[in-house]
Design a protein around this motif. Structure first.
Motif, PDB file in Angstrom:
ATOM      1  N   ALA A  85       0.652  -1.395  -0.013  1.00 41.42           N
ATOM      2  CA  ALA A  85      -0.155  -0.081   0.114  1.00 41.42           C
ATOM      3  C   ALA A  85       0.910   1.431   0.022  1.00 41.42           C
ATOM      4  N   LYS A  86       0.570   2.226  -0.672  1.00 42.57           N
ATOM      5  CA  LYS A  86       1.339   3.429  -1.072  1.00 42.57           C
ATOM      6  C   LYS A  86       0.441   4.509  -0.855  1.00 42.57           C
ATOM      7  N   GLY A  87       1.044   5.816  -0.485  1.00 40.35           N
ATOM      8  CA  GLY A  87       0.556   7.085  -0.630  1.00 40.35           C
ATOM      9  C   GLY A  87      -0.659   7.029   0.539  1.00 40.35           C
ATOM     10  N   ASP A  88      -1.869   7.455  -0.081  1.00 42.50           N
ATOM     11  CA  ASP A  88      -3.057   7.467   0.986  1.00 42.50           C
ATOM     12  C   ASP A  88      -4.022   6.231   0.618  1.00 42.50           C
ATOM     13  N   TYR A  89      -4.231   5.807   1.749  1.00 47.18           N
ATOM     14  CA  TYR A  89      -5.349   4.471   1.502  1.00 47.18           C
ATOM     15  C   TYR A  89      -5.823   4.042   2.862  1.00 47.18           C
ATOM     16  N   THR A  90      -6.786   2.869   2.713  1.00 51.39           N
ATOM     17  CA  THR A  90      -7.257   2.488   3.865  1.00 51.39           C
ATOM     18  C   THR A  90      -7.353   1.100   3.801  1.00 51.39           C
ATOM     19  N   VAL A  91      -6.884   0.355   4.943  1.00 53.02           N
ATOM     20  CA  VAL A  91      -7.026  -1.098   5.029  1.00 53.02           C
ATOM     21  C   VAL A  91      -8.096  -1.149   6.203  1.00 53.02           C
ATOM     22  N   ARG A  92      -8.904  -2.137   5.887  1.00 52.66           N
ATOM     23  CA  ARG A  92     -10.057  -2.457   6.895  1.00 52.66           C
ATOM     24  C   ARG A  92     -10.171  -3.973   6.682  1.00 52.66           C
ATOM     25  N   ALA A  93     -10.902  -4.525   7.895  1.00 54.58           N
ATOM     26  CA  ALA A  93     -11.612  -5.791   7.836  1.00 54.58           C
ATOM     27  C   ALA A  93     -12.373  -5.800   9.129  1.00 54.58           C
ATOM     28  N   THR A  94     -13.273  -6.666   9.188  1.00 54.61           N
ATOM     29  CA  THR A  94     -14.215  -7.176  10.076  1.00 54.61           C
ATOM     30  C   THR A  94     -13.556  -8.508  10.842  1.00 54.61           C
ATOM     31  N   ILE A 173     -12.624  -2.773  11.911  1.00 56.31           N
ATOM     32  CA  ILE A 173     -11.501  -1.906  12.329  1.00 56.31           C
ATOM     33  C   ILE A 173     -10.973  -1.451  10.950  1.00 56.31           C
ATOM     34  N   ALA A 174     -10.432  -0.208  10.990  1.00 58.25           N
ATOM     35  CA  ALA A 174      -9.955   0.283   9.667  1.00 58.25           C
ATOM     36  C   ALA A 174      -8.626   1.314   9.971  1.00 58.25           C
ATOM     37  N   VAL A 175      -7.579   1.223   9.387  1.00 58.90           N
ATOM     38  CA  VAL A 175      -6.527   2.075   9.209  1.00 58.90           C
ATOM     39  C   VAL A 175      -6.346   2.891   8.187  1.00 58.90           C
ATOM     40  N   SER A 176      -6.392   4.286   8.252  1.00 59.55           N
ATOM     41  CA  SER A 176      -6.298   5.121   7.166  1.00 59.55           C
ATOM     42  C   SER A 176      -4.979   6.198   7.035  1.00 59.55           C
ATOM     43  N   VAL A 177      -4.245   6.149   6.003  1.00 57.98           N
ATOM     44  CA  VAL A 177      -3.383   7.183   5.848  1.00 57.98           C
ATOM     45  C   VAL A 177      -3.672   8.172   5.077  1.00 57.98           C
ATOM     46  N   ARG A 178      -3.982   9.408   5.420  1.00 58.98           N
ATOM     47  CA  ARG A 178      -4.435  10.741   5.081  1.00 58.98           C
ATOM     48  C   ARG A 178      -3.190  12.059   4.744  1.00 58.98           C
TER      49      ARG A 178
END
Length: 235
Positions: A85-94, A173-178
């Motif tokens: 994953a590069k730049g701005d993105y979101t990784v999520r899962a339940t 749960i989600a982690v976002s890079v912005r």
């Protein structure tokens, strides 16, 4: 000479035995039929787990429906192979614990991993945000030594609590890079927001660009669904 009360000595002995029993009960237990059986995924147990003889095969990462069923064993990080994953993105899962604390005597966390570099080596670095079924969450990094973002975890009303041991509990749960921020959201609420400068630097992450995946504490079981990485769309 100062006398020591016999009851104090007895109490101290009981406390030492209790502490030793607690450590023994909390030791990582190897999972039968362990290993990674999902193509395109890798894993590595924590350094302290490896030093006691635990390996990736001491935990189990298997496909279940459109998701994964994870059972630990040692504390472990799993990540997807291939493009990072590069730049701005979101990784999520339940994450769903079918039976809260069914493998341990107290809550252990599970959550999202980002920013993985040198993965699979002793120098791997990463950041994760994870929830406990007790209503707490933890934000932590390895760089490769661990560094804390919110101590050993904190309570937040957004994090779901299981009704009791053996009951189900689910966390989205989600982690976002912005830009210069990294946010952790649990069940639709941002529970932690961190400056990149708190995560990236000497002794911390190389970058928020990198491998992404999931993280589990030891002696924990959960089903993971809706896992995805979505690049940000800038208008």
């Amino acid at each position: 000479m100062r006398r020591v009360n016999g009851s104090v000595l007895a109490l101290t002995a009981v406390m030492l035995v209790t502490a030793a029993e607690a450590r023994a009960q909390d030791a990582s237990k190897s999972v039968a039929g362990g290993g990674i059986s999902v193509s395109g995924w890798n894993g590595k147990v924590d350094a302290n787990e490896a030093s006691s003889g635990q390996t990736v095969n001491s935990a189990k990462f298997a496909a279940e429906g459109n998701g994964f069923h994870v059972t630990t064993g040692p504390a472990i990080t799993y990540w997807k192979s291939g493009a990072p994953a590069k730049g701005d993105y979101t990784v999520r899962a339940t994450f769903t614990e079918p039976k809260y604390m069914n493998l341990n005597s107290h809550p252990h966390p599970y959550g999202i991993v980002i920013g993985g570099n040198d993965m699979g080596t002793d120098n791997q670095s990463l950041f994760y945000c994870a929830a406990y079924g007790s209503g707490r969450f933890i934000a932590r990094g390895f760089g490769p030594a661990p560094f804390q973002l919110n101590g050993r975890g904190e309570a937040n009303d957004a994090v779901h609590k299981a009704a009791g041991q053996g009951e189900p509990v689910t966390q989205e749960i989600a982690v976002s890079v912005r830009g210069d921020k990294v946010d952790c959201s649990i069940n639709g609420t941002v529970v932690g927001s961190y400056n990149k400068s708190d995560l990236v630097g000497a002794g911390k992450l190389k970058s928020t660009d990198g491998a992404y995946g999931i993280r589990f504490g030891h002696n924990t079981e959960a089903v993971v669904t809706n896992f995805s990485m979505t690049p940000a769309v800038h208008k």
